[in-house]
Structures are given as structure tokens and as C-alpha cells.
Design an enzyme around this catalytic site. Structure first.
Site, PDB file in Angstrom:
ATOM      1  N   ASN A 483       0.863  -1.185   0.000  1.00 23.53           N
ATOM      2  CA  ASN A 483       0.000   0.000   0.000  1.00 23.53           C
ATOM      3  C   ASN A 483       0.898   1.233   0.000  1.00 23.53           C
ATOM      4  OD1 ASN A 483      -1.780   2.098   0.561  1.00 23.53           O
ATOM      5  ND2 ASN A 483      -3.079   0.833   1.870  1.00 23.53           N
ATOM      6  N   ASP A 484       1.214   1.713  -1.206  1.00 29.40           N
ATOM      7  CA  ASP A 484       2.137   2.843  -1.350  1.00 29.40           C
ATOM      8  C   ASP A 484       1.722   4.062  -0.536  1.00 29.40           C
ATOM      9  OD1 ASP A 484       3.898   1.716  -3.361  1.00 29.40           O
ATOM     10  OD2 ASP A 484       2.230   1.894  -4.749  1.00 29.40           O
ATOM     11  N   CYS A 485       0.437   4.137  -0.221  1.00 29.90           N
ATOM     12  CA  CYS A 485      -0.094   5.344   0.411  1.00 29.90           C
ATOM     13  C   CYS A 485      -0.149   5.265   1.931  1.00 29.90           C
ATOM     14  CB  CYS A 485      -1.485   5.644  -0.142  1.00 29.90           C
ATOM     15  SG  CYS A 485      -1.471   5.972  -1.912  1.00 29.90           S
TER      16      CYS A 485
END
Length: 813
Positions: A483-485
Site C-alpha cells: 500500500n504505497d499510500c
């Protein structure tokens, strides 16, 4: 509401109106030359790299949408003009049809009894597009028309092309020779490549300067040359080079006219750049043009392309009672897996082709759904990815496809990245039996002086996690994980910086990821098995200790009572816990931990998946987390910057839905697994295309969640790991035919009401025709397997490698 239909026999999606809810696209090309084309002929093409070798220009976020492409203007004797692709002129057509096939698109439009059909494709072993135009006069009077072709050249570097105008307005150069227009901007200096646009017919005029053709204040819908019916014979000098052929044609009553246009790309050796001073060497271009002189040449190449796809798709074919399932597995899901392997996340109608290249995490996952088709390409990609690793096992997040050099343009320090290399490599070995890949010498950071075997790269991937554990013994998250965010170390207050590339505010030695813990166990088990099969028992035992310890740690510190925690933040506080005000439960650790087998024996796995159904399920799929974040949490990062229901903030992030479907098969719930699979699978969403909006034949990355005003609306179609993971989920875990190191495992987990199914699987030099029968209507369990008339022990089909067909009967019970 539908806007077309599936033609399964021809493996095409047929669009019957240009006014789809969003441009519906296709990809052309199988090797180095690729194109994006919409059902209205919009899009662009590039050679290897959508940023550094962009050949034609396209305008993202434009009004109207889908601006720029391969256009044909037909001007009739009364001055009426139109485009058979509807765009860009947007004149009413009495007939419109766009057929997106595998590597080709055919668009037909008719007005006033004149039908134009254009077939667009990139032939095999060819660096260019073929545009095969057939004009049919369906009336009993002769038709005299003026035909204008049009493409606009990009000045190679797509980012520079749309930013560096002070230079670019003065660099454009072309040559015109016969019916061929050559784009040679910057060829005089460091470039050894050019593009061309040709037609196999004498021309009555041309234009190569956009302003001369268009008029300064006209748009694509009404170029001044078309309005007036006369080309300018302009020769571009700076500004914006284009290629437009002008032909005056007469088509007899009920007759037809056939034309072949080639949009090509050529590279010349440095010593062969010039034919004579100032004149480019056109030898290769002429050879390409010569290859397609007649319609028979075109049909032969198109047939070759279709046969290529016959062979690739034939490696896995299923037959079930569900035609939507059949078409997804047999055609469209595999096709999308090929596209995502080739393009990664770089170029689509949602990705500009500029910032993203071949992602490390992305591409390792794409291999999982692609390796059965062209294993030798998967092998090379694994080695390319390993070469951007660092010596400590960490890695660049992506590399540029033209150079294969890693870069940090979209950030670095994602601590899940290294582990995906283990999963892709193990998948490759299981598919092929090729253990020699582990002995390949691969550099670190593309430095030839720093080489190690691929096995050593895998070892460093594994121990990167071991060497980067936090206070609870869980893996440190770094900048983020899958989850890059979820940026737990970022603490960004500046709206002018990127969450992904800004320097983290903290040293990152506290924030931990339960998701990476699950991934470590999943990949770690594969690493242990690889060590054992290489005879490295001491290595295997040492690695196994770390895997077992991580399982224990996850159960102790990663369990929240009803589901797995998501993480611990930079202050050691829980993320994804019932104690949180918002974001109490996340999907990723539930899927990944259960896939890894964590909590299966003590019932935690079932509890976690029951919680997913209770809290995250919607009619359109599973949302990423709940409750959605209603404000910005600086300690959580980008995830809380999105409005509720979009992207990572409680959107339906389709990529991780298959993880949960696979997890459901781990605990034997086939009905639930198939329900999850079906909800995000595009063929099942065709009837609600006005809600879904993106293509009904390919997966999208994201669907708006239940907190969003546009619940059910998809974005970011085509280039998503959803394609690979959905294919793995349905073929390897629901239908249950999956490669192992020793052969093909048959372990279905299907809905109880299924009577059975058939699957044909080519595997290691043999073909397995598998018939699964489910007379007792169980979800999981194999009573017996008969191969070529003989009962075998266990559920693994032997490796035959004899070029023969082997018939397998599987009785569930």
C-alpha cells in the site's frame, strides 16, 4: 446497460456505439513496439519506452476526451466531411462498430452509403502499426472523395515534448519522399532513429506542419485543409510536425478501394545514419513498407498474429457451465496478463507513460499470471529485476524499460519489494522446472563489478526483512509496503511535495507492517523449499527458524481479536485495530496472512475472513479498509489524503480482492471464494457499464467504495496486478490446477453446486486434459485421480515431458 457484446468465437469485444461511458481501449504489439488505441482510434504508440521513445502525440486530461490518434477524414463532393472512427469530427454515422481483438482493433463507420473499415495492428517482428483501410461504396453511383490521413508526431521524449517548448518549437524536421513522410527531429545530432508514415498509393498532396494543416485556431474536428478540401503541401520546420496524406479517390458503384498505411519506427547503426549529407538512410523503412504492398500481405500478417495468440492462450483453456467465466479465463484475463507484463504500469489512459516504468513489485507479481505463456520472457524479466537490487537486498522501486537502469523517480525504500522476487522466481521454477536460473550471475545496481547468483539475490531479499525488524519483531515498513499510500514515516505537511519521494521525517526504526510479515512467511516458505531442493539443508533450517518466528510474532503482536492488525505506526500505536477511531480493519493482512497459512490451525484465519465479509464487503467487491478516513492523519500519510471511498481510502482496490479469494480456498470455502472473484471480474459487470464505466473485458485497479458518491465506478483499467492475481486465484486455487516443483497439483475449491469442469493445461512438454467431477457437491476435497486409466497416489500429476496428451479424471469428495 451494455454498449457492445462479446464475440467469443472471434475473441473480440464488439462496441456498437462511439459514445461509451469512457474511451474503451486496446493494446497493439507483442515485443518492442506498442500502441494504445481507443475504440475511436485515439491513443499513441512508442518503441520500448513510453517516455523516452514516444512516437505520436496524445493529450491527457483533454476536453473533449481522447484527443489525438490515427485519424482519417473523408470529404465528399458536397463539402460534407466525417471520420469513420467518429472522432475527431463527431459527425453522425449510420453505422459504427469497433472490434477490439487480441493485438488488433477494427473500426468501421458508414455515412451516406460509404463505409470505411480500418484494421489497426502491429505485426509480429515489426516496429510499426499497419492501418488497413477499405472504402466500400454501398450505393449505385460513383463516389468521388478527398481522403486526408493524420497523425501528429511526438518529439521522442514525452515529458520534454510537453514541457520544453522554448526548444521544441524550433527542432521539428521532416523529409517527404513519394508517398512517405519521415519524421527526423533531432536526427541531425545524437539520435539514430526516425519515424515514418506511408501509404501504398500515389498521393495528390500532403502536409507535415500542424498549423498549416489545422489552422491555428481549429481543432482536430475541423482542420482547415479538410474544411477547404485542399492540402497545403507544407514542410515542417520547427513547431509541430505531423504526417497527413491527401488522396483524391473515385470508388465505382458497389465497388471498393483498399489502402495500406504504415506508421513505423527505424533505428540505424551510427555508421549508417545517412544516405547522403542531410538525407536519412531510408533502407530499413523501405523494407518495412515493401512488406505490406497488398491486402493479401496484410491478411497474412494478421493471420500470423492470430495464430500466435492461439498458441499462447491454448496453454490454459477451461470449460465450465459459466460462459462469462470461460471467456475471462480463456481469452481476456490471459490477454490482459500479457499486456501488463509488457507495459507494467507505464502507459494507459490513466498512466501518462512518463513517471512510471517497470515496477519491481508490480512486475514480479505480473509474472505470476504470465509465466505459463512465455516462460523465457519471464526468466529474462526476473534477471532484469534482480539487477536493480542493492547489495543489502533492498531495491529500486522501478527501472526505465529502455535502459533497464533503476531509478527513484516514484520513490524508494518500500520494504516489501525484495520479497516479491522470491515469489516470481519460485513461480518460474514451478512452471518450467528450470533450476539453472538460480545460477545466473546478476549484478547489483547494474554494476558489473558487483555480481552474485540469482540464488544469492533471493537470499539477500529474504534477509533484508530479517535484518529490518521493529520493536515487536515485525518487519519495518520503510516508506510504505504494498500500500504505497500508507506512509507511516513521512509526516508530510507540505502540499508541494510527493508522499512517495519526499525524505521521510523519521528514521523508520519503529513503524512496522503486519502485511509484510504475512508476505515474508509466504515468500519465506518458498525460499526454505528452494534451499532444501538445492541440498542446502543448513541454509534451509536457518531460514525456517526465521519463518516460524515470524508466524509466532504475527500471532502474538499482529492479531487484534477478530482480524489481523495492519501495522504499528511511528509511535508504536496500532493501525487497523478496533481501538482506532477510523481505519479499524484493512483487507491486505487478512488476505496475505491467511494465504501464508498464518492462523489456519487456531481459527484466526476463519475469524479474519468472516470479519472481511462483515466489514469490507459491497456489491462491487471488497473495500480496502473501514471506516474510511474522514480527515488527514499526518502519521498515516497519503492514504488519508483521498476523499472517503476512493483509492486506498476505502476504495475497492481490486488487486487485493483475489488475495482474499485465495485465502478463502485455503480454509475450504469455495462458494465465498468464487463470490469474491465474480464481483470484480469485468465480464460479470457488462450489464452495468454505465456505472462501472471502464472496459467490460479487462480488470480495473480501483472501483469507488461504498463511502464514495460514485460507488461502483471504476478507474485505472488495464494496467493492474489485479489481472495476474485474478488469474492465479481462479486457475490455481478455485479451479485448483497449479504448478508445483514436482508436477501439477489438482486441488479444486469450487462452489458446492458445481457439477464439475474441464481444464486443458500444457505443462513442461505435455498436455493434460483434466476432467473434474463433483457428484457429491462438495466445495473441496479430492477422492481420487486417474491418469491415463491408472489411479495415482496424492494430488500431484507427474511430469511427463513427452509431447503427448494425458487424460486426467478427478473425482471430488
Amino acid at each position: 446497460m451494455k454498449f457492445g457484446y462479446f464475440d467469443d468465437k472471434n475473441r473480440e469485444y464488439v462496441i456498437v456505439t462511439p459514445r461509451t461511458p469512457y474511451p474503451w481501449i486496446n493494446y497493439l504489439g507483442t515485443e518492442d513496439f506498442f500502441s494504445i488505441i481507443s475504440h475511436m482510434a485515439g491513443g499513441y504508440c512508442f518503441y520500448k519506452d513510453a517516455r523516452l521513445r514516444r512516437i505520436t502525440r496524445f493529450r491527457y486530461n483533454n476536453v473533449p476526451t481522447d484527443a489525438g490518434g490515427r485519424y482519417f477524414y473523408i470529404r465528399e463532393e458536397d463539402g460534407d466531411f466525417w471520420s469513420p472512427t467518429w472522432m475527431p469530427v463527431r459527425r453522425d454515422l449510420s453505422f459504427f462498430e469497433a472490434r477490439h481483438g487480441l493485438g488488433y482493433t477494427k473500426i468501421a463507420g458508414e455515412r451516406n452509403g460509404l463505409r470505411a473499415t480500418i484494421t489497426f495492428f502491429v505485426p509480429r517482428h515489426f516496429t510499426g502499426e499497419v492501418h488497413h483501410l477499405v472504402l466500400q461504396n454501398r450505393t449505385e453511383r460513383p463516389r468521388r472523395i478527398k481522403l486526408f490521413s493524420f497523425i501528429e508526431f511526438c518529439l521522442w521524449n514525452a515529458l520534454d515534448d510537453m514541457t520544453n517548448f522554448q526548444r521544441n518549437y524550433s527542432t521539428g524536421e521532416v523529409e517527404i519522399e513519394g508517398s512517405v513522410i519521415y519524421h527526423k527531429t533531432e536526427y541531425r545530432e545524437r539520435r539514430n532513429h526516425y519515424a515514418f508514415y506511408s501509404v501504398n498509393h500515389s498521393i495528390d498532396g500532403f502536409d507535415t506542419d500542424r498549423e498549416s494543416f489545422m489552422g491555428l485556431y481549429n481543432g482536430f474536428e475541423a482542420p482547415q485543409a479538410v474544411v477547404e478540401g485542399n492540402p497545403r503541401n507544407s514542410v515542417a520546420s520547427g513547431w509541430a510536425p505531423i504526417a497527413s496524406h491527401y488522396l483524391e479517390l473515385e470508388i465505382p458503384p458497389l465497388g471498393e478501394k483498399e489502402l495500406i498505411f504504415i506508421l513505423g519506427y527505424v533505428e540505424n547503426p551510427e555508421e549508417e545514419k545517412w544516405e547522403r549529407p542531410g538525407v536519412i538512410n531510408k533502407k530499413r523503412a523501405k523494407e518495412m513498407i515493401e512488406r505490406f504492398k497488398t491486402g493479401e500481405d496484410v491478411e497474412r500478417a494478421l493471420k500470423e498474429l492470430k495464430e500466435y495468440w492461439d498458441e499462447l492462450l491454448g496453454r490454459i483453456q477451461v470449460e465450465t457451465h459459466d460462459e462469462k467465466l470461460n471467456r475471462m479465463v480463456n481469452i481476456w484475463n490471459q490477454y490482459q496478463c500479457m499486456v501488463t507484463f509488457n507495459i507494467a504500469r507505464s502507459a494507459s489512459y490513466f498512466e501518462s507513460g512518463i513517471s512510471r516504468g517497470i515496477g519491481f513489485r508490480d512486475s514480479n507479481q505480473d509474472i505470476l499470471g504470465f509465466v505459463h505463456m512465455i516462460p523465457e520472457k519471464a526468466r529474462q524479466r526476473i534477471l532484469d529485476l534482480a539487477s536493480i537490487q542493492f547489495e543489502d537486498g533492498s531495491t529500486y522501486h522501478q527501472f526505465q524499460p529502455l535502459t533497464k537502469k533503476g531509478n527513484n523517480e516514484i520513490g524508494g525504500g518500500f520494504n516489501d519489494d525484495p520479497l516479491w522476487l522470491i515469489l516470481s522466481t519460485s513461480a518460474y521454477i514451478k512452471e518450467t522446472g528450470d533450476w539453472s536460473i538460480l545460477n545466473e550471475e546478476v549484478p547489483f545496481d547494474n554494476d558489473p563489478d558487483k555480481k552474485a547468483t540469482l540464488f544469492e539475490h533471493l537470499k539477500r531479499s529474504f534477509y533484508f526483512t530479517v535484518n529490518n525488524l521493529g520493536p515487536h519483531g515485525l518487519p519495518l515498513i520503510g516508506r510504505a509496503d504494498w500500500n504505497d499510500c500508507l506512509n507511516l514515516n513521512c509526516f508530510s505537511k507540505n502540499p508541494d511535495e510527493s508522499f512517495q519521494t519526499t525524505v521521510n521525517a523519521l528514521d523508520g526504526r519503529v513503524a512496522e507492517s503486519v502485511f509484510i510479515a504475512g508476505l515474508f512467511v509466504l515468500a519465506g516458505k518458498e525460499f526454505v523449499e528452494i534451499c532444501r531442493r538445492l541440498g542446502l539443508e543448513d541454509e534451509a533450517k536457518e531460514a525456517e527458524k526465521h519463518v516460524k518466528k515470524m508466524i509466532e510474532t504475527t500471532l502474538e503482536y499482529g492479531w487484534d481479536g477478530e482480524w489481523f492488525l495492519r501495522a504499528y505506526d511511528a509511535f508504536g500505536r496500532k493501525v487497523g485495530s478496533k481501538e482506532c477511531e477510523e481505519g479499524k480493519i484493512f483487507i491486505e493482512p487478512q488476505g496475505m496472512c491467511v494465504m501464508a497459512g498464518i492462523g489456519v490451525e487456531n481459527g484466526y484465519a476463519k475469524k479474519a475472513l468472516d470479519s472481511v465479509k462483515e466489514h469490507l464487503d459491497t456489491p462491487y467487491g471488497l473495500v480496502l479498509q473501514q471506516p474510511a478516513y474522514s480527515r488527514y492523519y499526518i502519521e498515516l500519510g497519503e492514504i488519508s489524503s483521498y476523499p472517503p471511498g476512493y483509492k486506498e481510502n476505502a476504495g475497492i482496490f481490486c488487486h487485493n480482492n483475489p488475495w482474499v479469494a485465495i485465502a478463502e480456498t485455503v480454509i475450504g470455502r469455495g462458494d465465498r471464494a468464487f463470490e469474491i472473484y465474480r464481483k470484480i471480474t469485468p465480464a460479470y459487470l457488462e450489464d452495468i457499464s454505465e456505472i462501472h464505466r471502464t472496459e467490460p473485458y479487462v480488470y480495473a485497479q480501483m472501483v469507488a467504495g461504498k463511502d464514495a458518491p460514485r460507488h461502483g465506478e471504476a478507474k485505472n483499467s488495464w494496467l493492474t496486478g489485479t489481472a495476474a492475481w485474478s488469474f492465479v486465484a481462479i486457475t490455481q486455487y478455485i479451479l485448483g490446477v497449479r504448478p508445483t516443483y514436482d508436477g501439477l497439483m489438482v486441488d479444486p475449491c469450487i462452489p458446492e453446486d458445481w457439477d464439475g469442469f474441464k481444464i486443458t493445461r500444457r505443462f513442461r512438454g505435455a498436455t493434460y486434459e483434466i476432467t473434474v467431477k463433483n457428484p457429491h457437491h462438495v466445495s473441496k476435497g479430492v477422492k481420487e485421480i486417474i491418469v491415463d486409466g491408472k489411479k495415482i497416489e496424492g494430488q500431484v500429476l507427474p511430469v511427463f515431458n513427452d509431447g503427448k496428451v494425458h487424460r486426467v479424471e478427478v473425482l471430488m469428495g
